[in-house]
Design an enzyme around this catalytic site. Structure first.
Site, mmCIF file in Angstrom:
data_model
loop_
_atom_site.group_PDB
_atom_site.id
_atom_site.type_symbol
_atom_site.label_atom_id
_atom_site.label_comp_id
_atom_site.label_asym_id
_atom_site.label_seq_id
_atom_site.Cartn_x
_atom_site.Cartn_y
_atom_site.Cartn_z
ATOM 1 N N CYS A 1 52.941 114.186 3.757
ATOM 2 C CA CYS A 1 54.213 113.682 4.275
ATOM 3 C C CYS A 1 55.313 113.903 3.233
ATOM 4 C CB CYS A 1 54.089 112.193 4.601
ATOM 5 S SG CYS A 1 55.677 111.444 5.030
ATOM 6 N N CYS B 1 56.404 110.102 1.979
ATOM 7 C CA CYS B 1 55.551 109.180 1.220
ATOM 8 C C CYS B 1 54.341 109.857 0.591
ATOM 9 C CB CYS B 1 55.100 108.022 2.115
ATOM 10 S SG CYS B 1 53.958 108.535 3.405
ATOM 11 N N GLU C 1 90.263 131.016 37.530
ATOM 12 C CA GLU C 1 88.927 130.875 38.120
ATOM 13 C C GLU C 1 87.880 131.030 37.035
ATOM 14 O OE1 GLU C 1 89.341 133.975 40.955
ATOM 15 O OE2 GLU C 1 88.908 135.548 39.510
ATOM 16 N N LYS D 1 88.609 131.545 26.585
ATOM 17 C CA LYS D 1 87.182 131.410 26.274
ATOM 18 C C LYS D 1 86.818 129.980 25.868
ATOM 19 C CE LYS D 1 84.665 134.726 26.169
ATOM 20 N NZ LYS D 1 84.436 136.000 25.674
ATOM 21 N N CYS E 1 52.311 111.258 10.250
ATOM 22 C CA CYS E 1 52.076 110.525 9.013
ATOM 23 C C CYS E 1 51.604 109.143 9.465
ATOM 24 C CB CYS E 1 53.376 110.408 8.214
ATOM 25 S SG CYS E 1 53.277 109.155 6.923
ATOM 26 N N GLU F 1 65.480 126.425 60.698
ATOM 27 C CA GLU F 1 66.074 127.033 61.905
ATOM 28 C C GLU F 1 66.545 128.462 61.603
ATOM 29 O OE1 GLU F 1 68.046 123.300 64.289
ATOM 30 O OE2 GLU F 1 68.708 123.684 62.255
ATOM 31 N N PHE F 2 67.083 128.629 60.403
ATOM 32 C CA PHE F 2 67.521 129.962 60.009
ATOM 33 C C PHE F 2 66.323 130.914 59.966
ATOM 34 C CE2 PHE F 2 68.354 133.308 57.002
ATOM 35 C CZ PHE F 2 69.631 133.732 57.351
ATOM 36 N N GLU G 1 80.823 139.014 39.971
ATOM 37 C CA GLU G 1 79.908 138.788 38.860
ATOM 38 C C GLU G 1 78.574 138.292 39.413
ATOM 39 O OE1 GLU G 1 81.206 139.622 35.995
ATOM 40 O OE2 GLU G 1 80.097 138.629 34.399
ATOM 41 N N CYS H 1 55.640 104.136 5.049
ATOM 42 C CA CYS H 1 56.346 105.382 4.732
ATOM 43 C C CYS H 1 57.859 105.120 4.820
ATOM 44 C CB CYS H 1 55.922 106.444 5.741
ATOM 45 S SG CYS H 1 56.944 107.907 5.753
ATOM 46 N N LYS I 1 85.120 132.170 34.511
ATOM 47 C CA LYS I 1 84.607 133.455 34.035
ATOM 48 C C LYS I 1 83.099 133.289 33.966
ATOM 49 C CE LYS I 1 85.371 136.993 30.570
ATOM 50 N NZ LYS I 1 83.996 137.357 30.288
ATOM 51 N N ASP J 1 79.329 133.924 33.404
ATOM 52 C CA ASP J 1 78.630 134.685 32.377
ATOM 53 C C ASP J 1 77.473 135.449 33.014
ATOM 54 O OD1 ASP J 1 78.051 135.655 29.941
ATOM 55 O OD2 ASP J 1 77.211 133.802 29.126
ATOM 56 N N TYR K 1 85.395 138.385 42.569
ATOM 57 C CA TYR K 1 86.662 138.053 41.931
ATOM 58 C C TYR K 1 87.757 139.112 42.086
ATOM 59 C CZ TYR K 1 84.742 140.846 38.087
ATOM 60 O OH TYR K 1 84.199 141.858 37.348
HETATM 61 S S1 IVH Z 1 88.660 139.915 36.402
HETATM 62 C C1 IVH Z 1 90.725 143.731 35.343
HETATM 63 N N1 IVH Z 1 87.525 137.630 36.987
HETATM 64 O O1 IVH Z 1 84.557 139.341 32.641
HETATM 65 C C2 IVH Z 1 90.166 142.378 35.396
HETATM 66 N N2 IVH Z 1 86.388 139.072 35.495
HETATM 67 O O2 IVH Z 1 85.696 140.427 30.106
HETATM 68 C C3 IVH Z 1 88.719 142.440 35.521
HETATM 69 N N3 IVH Z 1 84.239 138.224 34.730
HETATM 70 O O3 IVH Z 1 84.017 142.737 33.230
HETATM 71 C C4 IVH Z 1 88.007 141.229 35.448
HETATM 72 N N4 IVH Z 1 84.277 136.343 35.870
HETATM 73 O O4 IVH Z 1 82.381 141.028 34.186
HETATM 74 C C5 IVH Z 1 87.428 138.772 36.283
HETATM 75 N N5 IVH Z 1 86.639 135.599 37.626
HETATM 76 C C6 IVH Z 1 86.546 136.725 36.933
HETATM 77 C C7 IVH Z 1 85.412 137.008 36.133
HETATM 78 C C8 IVH Z 1 85.387 138.199 35.414
HETATM 79 C C9 IVH Z 1 83.580 137.096 35.037
HETATM 80 C C10 IVH Z 1 83.750 139.250 33.789
HETATM 81 C C11 IVH Z 1 83.715 140.639 34.346
HETATM 82 C C12 IVH Z 1 84.569 141.482 33.446
HETATM 83 C C13 IVH Z 1 84.548 140.673 32.191
HETATM 84 C C14 IVH Z 1 85.791 140.976 31.371
#
Ligand code: IVH
Length: 698
Positions: A434, A437, A134, A340, A452, A54-55, A194, A457, A136, A138, A246
Site C-alpha cells: 500500500c 501504509c 444549428e 466550437k 489494502c 404496425e410499421f 452529417e 491505513c 455542429k 460531430d 444542413y
Molecule cells: S455547414 C460551407 N452545418 O462541419 C459550409 N457543417 O468544419 C459547410 N458540420 O464539413 C458546412 N454540422 O462536416 C455545416 N450544421 C452544420 C454542420 C456542419 C456539422 C460539419 C461538416 C463540415 C464541417 C466543417
C-alpha cells in the site's frame, strides 16, 4: 423504429414468379406511399403516427408482395434499404464543381463570434443581419443527390472536391428518404448533412465488441466513419447510423446553381427539406447575433444531455442573397462560422501510474499526465479502474492516450493511440504494498479489485472522513479536503467522531484559520448532528451501502441499535437488500471498533434515530417511484435533485421506459420529453418536483 426497421428488412428478394395483376401493383404502390409517409413523420417530424410493430407489418406485407412479384421492385422502394453486395472498394465521386464541400472557420469564444459578425456587417454594409444557428454534429459530412425525386447517389466529403461513393450504405439509413415529392424547379438537387451514430447505439456496439474480444471504437465519430465506409452495406445497416441534414443546393443539369422560390435562405430551405422528409435536427435557432449567442451558450451547457455528440454550433448568415454576396475563400465560406465547444476528449502522454487508496481500501491505479483541456476543464489525472483494465487496454507508462470526461464523471483513459508508440513505453506492474501504509496488498481469487486490508491505513482514514462530511452524507459545509488534511496532520482528529469534539480555540491555532472560518466549521458540524439515520448509515462508509440502501435500512429499523442487532437473514429478506449488502452490514457492526465509533458519535450528540432527524428517510413518500431528469434545472443541480428524490425512497434512472413514473422537465428538455409523452409518463415541471419533495415536510 430506426433499429427495428433496419433489422427487419431482409436481403433482396430474388425469386421470379407469377404474372402481375393490377390490384397487386396498386397495393404495392399504396404500401410504399404509406410507408414513406410514416418514415417522414418519424424521421423528419419526430412525430410517429403508428407503433414500430404496425410499421413492421406494413413493411412485411410490401416485402412479401415484392418477393412474389420481383418485376415490380424499384430501387426507390422502402424495402430496398439493405440491398447491394459487398464491394471491393469505394468508387471516387466528383462533387459539384460549382459547390465544393468546404470547411468552416472557427470561433473559439464570443469575442471571435462577434468579430465574425462585424466582418459580415462591414461586407454587407448593413447591420441588421439574420442568422441561423444549428448544432455542429460531430460526424461525417455527406452529399446526397436527388434526381426527379429519387435518391440516386451519395458520397462522403473526401477532400471536398472528390469523395467516395457510399450510396448503398447511405440507403440503409432510415432517415434518408429514397423518394421525395420534389416541387417543380427541384428536378435536381443536392442535400448535405452529417452522418453520426447516436451515443446509445455507440455504447451498445462497443459493449458487444468488448464481449466478442474485438477492438473498441475510440468515440462515436470513429464508429460512424468505420460504419459509413464499410464495404458491406449489411454491416452499415446493423450499426444504426443517423443523419441531420444542413444544406440544400438546387442545380441544373450541368451542375449550375439555381434558386427556388420556395426557399430564399437557409432557414426556409431547412423547413422545405423537413417537409420533403429529411431529418433537419431539433435545435435550430433563427435571429440576430445577440439572441443566437445566448442560445449557443445555453446549448453548450446542455450538450451532454443530447443523444449525440456535437462539437459546436454553426452560425450561418441566413439569406441566400447575402451568402452569395459574401462568397467564400478557398477554404471557408465567409457567411458561416463554427462556434466550437471545448472538446470532450483530450490526448495526453502518461507520465506515471500511481495508486489511489479508497475509503474501503480499494486500490485504483491512476494515470498522471501534463494538464490537457477535456470538456471545458483542465485535467492531469484519469482513472485506470483496476489492474485488469490496464492489461485489457494495454496501457503503458509513456503511452499517448485519449482521455474522456462525460458529465460530472471523473476522467477516464479510453484508448491508447498505438501509432504514437516508440517502444520506450514501460509495462505497468501492480505494486505489492500500500502506498500509504505499506501493508501488503491483496487481490482475492476472482475479484478485480486490489485492496489494502489494514484498518489504520492513513489514506483510508482520510477518505472515510472526506466521505463522512460530503454533501450526500452528513453534509458538513466548510470542512473540505484541505481542512481535513490540516486536522489530521495536527492530530486534532483521528476519526470522524473527533469532529464533534473540536473546539474553536484549537481550530484557531491552525494555519490560515480566521475567526469566521473557525466559527463556520463549528456551526456546520453542530448542524450535522441532526441529519438522521439514513444519511448517517451512508456516511459511515459501510461497504456497498450507498445512499439508497441507507434510506431503506433507516426506514425499516428507525434506530441504529435495532440495526446493529439484526442478522444477515433478516436483512436479506428486505426488499431491494441483497446478500452483498446484508453481509457487509453485519460484518461492519460485528467489528468492535465500529461499535466503539458509533458510541463515540452518540456520546457527542449525533442523532442515531430516524423520526426526530430531518434525515433522508423521515418518510418514504416516493418509495418505489422512478424518475428521469431532462433539461436544465434552475433551482438545484441534477445531483441535488437526485439525492432529494432518493432520500424519499425514489429512484432516478437515465432512460424513459414504461416503468418510469415521472419525467422532471427542466429548461430546453431533450428527446426524453417526447418519449415520456408517447408512453403517457407524468411530466413534472421543476416547481412540480419541488412541491412533491416538500409534501414530505408538510
Ligand atoms: S455547414 C460551407 N452545418 O462541419 C459550409 N457543417 O468544419 C459547410 N458540420 O464539413 C458546412 N454540422 O462536416 C455545416 N450544421 C452544420 C454542420 C456542419 C456539422 C460539419 C461538416 C463540415 C464541417 C466543417
Amino acid at each position: 423504429m430506426s433499429k427495428s426497421k433496419t433489422k427487419t428488412v431482409p436481403d433482396n428478394p430474388s425469386i421470379a414468379t407469377g404474372a402481375v395483376n393490377e390490384s397487386t401493383n396498386a397495393r404495392i404502390n399504396a404500401l410504399r406511399e404509406e410507408i414513406r409517409r410514416h418514415e417522414r413523420l418519424y424521421y423528419a417530424f419526430d412525430d410517429p403516427a403508428i407503433s414500430d410493430a404496425e410499421f413492421d407489418t406494413l413493411m412485411r406485407e410490401l416485402i412479401e408482395l415484392e418477393t412474389t412479384n420481383p418485376s415490380l421492385i424499384t430501387p426507390d422502394s422502402p424495402s430496398q434499404r439493405v440491398g447491394g453486395t459487398v464491394s471491393e472498394s469505394l468508387a471516387p465521386v466528383q462533387h459539384n464543381r460549382n459547390a465544393p464541400m468546404l470547411s468552416l472557420d472557427n470561433a473559439m469564444n464570443v469575442e471571435e463570434l462577434l468579430r465574425f459578425h462585424e466582418r459580415v456587417v462591414k461586407n454587407l454594409e448593413r447591420d441588421e443581419i439574420l442568422y441561423t444557428a444549428e448544432p455542429k454534429i460531430d460526424g461525417l459530412s455527406v452529399s446526397l443527390i436527388y434526381e426527379n425525386g429519387r435518391f440516386v447517389r451519395g458520397a462522403t466529403r473526401g477532400d471536398g472536391i472528390t469523395g467516395e461513393d457510399v450510396t448503398a450504405n447511405l440507403k440503409t439509413i432510415g432517415s434518408i428518404p429514397l423518394k421525395v415529392e420534389a416541387p417543380a424547379g427541384m428536378e435536381r438537387f443536392e442535400v448535405r448533412g452529417e452522418v453520426f451514430i447516436p451515443r446509445e447505439r455507440f455504447e451498445d456496439i462497443n459493449d458487444e465488441r468488448e464481449r466478442n474480444g474485438e477492438k473498441l471504437f475510440a468515440n462515436p465519430r470513429n464508429c460512424a466513419a468505420g460504419s459509413l465506409r464499410h464495404l458491406d452495406p449489411k454491416i452499415t445497416a446493423s450499426r444504426g447510423l443517423d443523419i441531420f441534414v444542413y444544406a440544400l443546393v438546387v442545380t441544373n443539369e450541368d451542375g449550375g446553381r439555381l434558386t427556388t422560390p420556395l426557399a430564399d435562405g437557409h432557414h426556409s430551405a431547412m423547413q422545405l427539406l423537413q417537409l420533403l422528409g429529411f431529418r433537419t435536427g431539433e435545435k435550430r435557432f433563427y435571429g440576430d447575433i445577440f439572441t443566437l449567442t445566448s442560445e449557443v451558450y445555453m446549448l453548450g451547457e446542455e450538450r451532454d444531455s443530447l443523444g449525440y455528440d456535437i462539437d459546436g454550433m454553426v452560425i450561418k448568415v441566413d439569406s441566400y442573397r447575402d451568402q452569395e454576396e459574401l462568397g467564400a475563400t478557398t477554404k471557408f465560406p465567409r457567411w458561416a462560422i463554427a462556434f466550437k465547444y471545448p472538446p470532450v476528449q483530450g490526448a495526453a502522454m502518461i507520465k506515471d501510474i500511481i495508486l489511489q487508496v479508497g475509503r474501503t481500501g480499494a486500490i485504483t491505479p491512476v494515470a498522471l499526465f501534463d494538464p490537457v483541456a477535456v470538456a471545458g476543464s483542465m485535467v492531469a489525472r484519469a482513472t485506470l479502474h483496476n489492474e485488469d483494465e490496464i492489461k485489457r487496454k494495454d496501457i503503458r507508462i509513456g503511452d499517448t492516450v485519449f482521455i474522456e470526461k462525460a458529465g460530472d464523471v471523473i476522467p477516464k483513459v479510453v484508448k491508447v493511440v498505438e501509432s504514437k508508440r516508440t517502444g520506450a513505453e514501460t509495462v505497468f506492474v501492480m505494486p505489492t504494498q500500500c502506498p500509504s501504509c505499506g501493508a501488503t496488498l491483496s487481490r482475492p481469487e476472482g475479484e478485480v479489485v486490489t485492496r489494502c486490508e489494514s484498518h489504520d491505513c492513513p489514506a483510508q482514514i482520510r477518505e472515510k472522513i472526506r466521505h463522512f462530511v460530503s454533501r450526500g452524507a452528513m453534509d458538513i459545509e466548510f470542512v473540505g479536503p484541505a481542512v481535513i488534511d490540516q486536522l489530521l496532520e495536527s492530530r486534532l482528529i483521528v476519526d470522524v467522531s473527533d469532529l464533534y469534539r473540536l473546539e474553536k480555540e484549537s481550530l484557531l491555532n491552525l494555519d490560515r484559520m480566521a475567526e469566521k472560518s473557525a466559527q463556520n466549521i463549528i456551526d456546520a458540524i453542530e448542524r450535522s448532528k441532526t441529519q438522521g439515520l439514513a444519511r448517517l448509515l451512508f456516511a459511515l462508509g459501510i461497504r456497498h451501502v450507498g445512499s439508497r440502501a441507507g434510506s431503506i435500512l433507516a426506514s425499516k429499523y428507525r434506530s441504529i441499535d435495532c440495526l446493529v442487532s439484526t442478522g444477515v437473514d433478516e436483512l436479506e429478506s428486505i426488499h431491494e437488500i441483497g446478500p452483498t449488502v446484508a453481509n457487509s452490514v453485519t460484518e461492519f457492526f460485528g467489528r468492535q471498533s465500529n461499535i466503539d465509533l458509533i458510541e463515540r458519535l452518540r456520546g457527542a450528540g449525533v442523532n442515531m434515530g430516524d423520526e426526530s432527524g430531518k434525515g433522508a428517510s423521515s418518510k418514504q413518500i416516493l418509495e418505489g417511484k422512478r424518475f428521469v431528469l431532462t433539461g436544465t434545472l434552475s433551482s438545484m443541480t441534477r445531483p441535488e435533485a437526485t439525492s432529494k428524490i432518493e432520500a424519499l425512497g425514489g429512484r432516478v434512472t437515465s432512460a424513459v421506459t414504461k416503468k418510469t413514473d415521472y419525467l422532471v422537465e427542466g429548461a430546453d428538455p431533450g428527446s426524453k420529453s417526447k418519449k415520456a409523452k408517447e408512453l403517457g409518463v407524468t411530466i413534472l415541471t421543476e416547481t412540480g418536483l419541488s412541491e412533491l419533495l416538500q409534501a414530505d415536510e408538510g
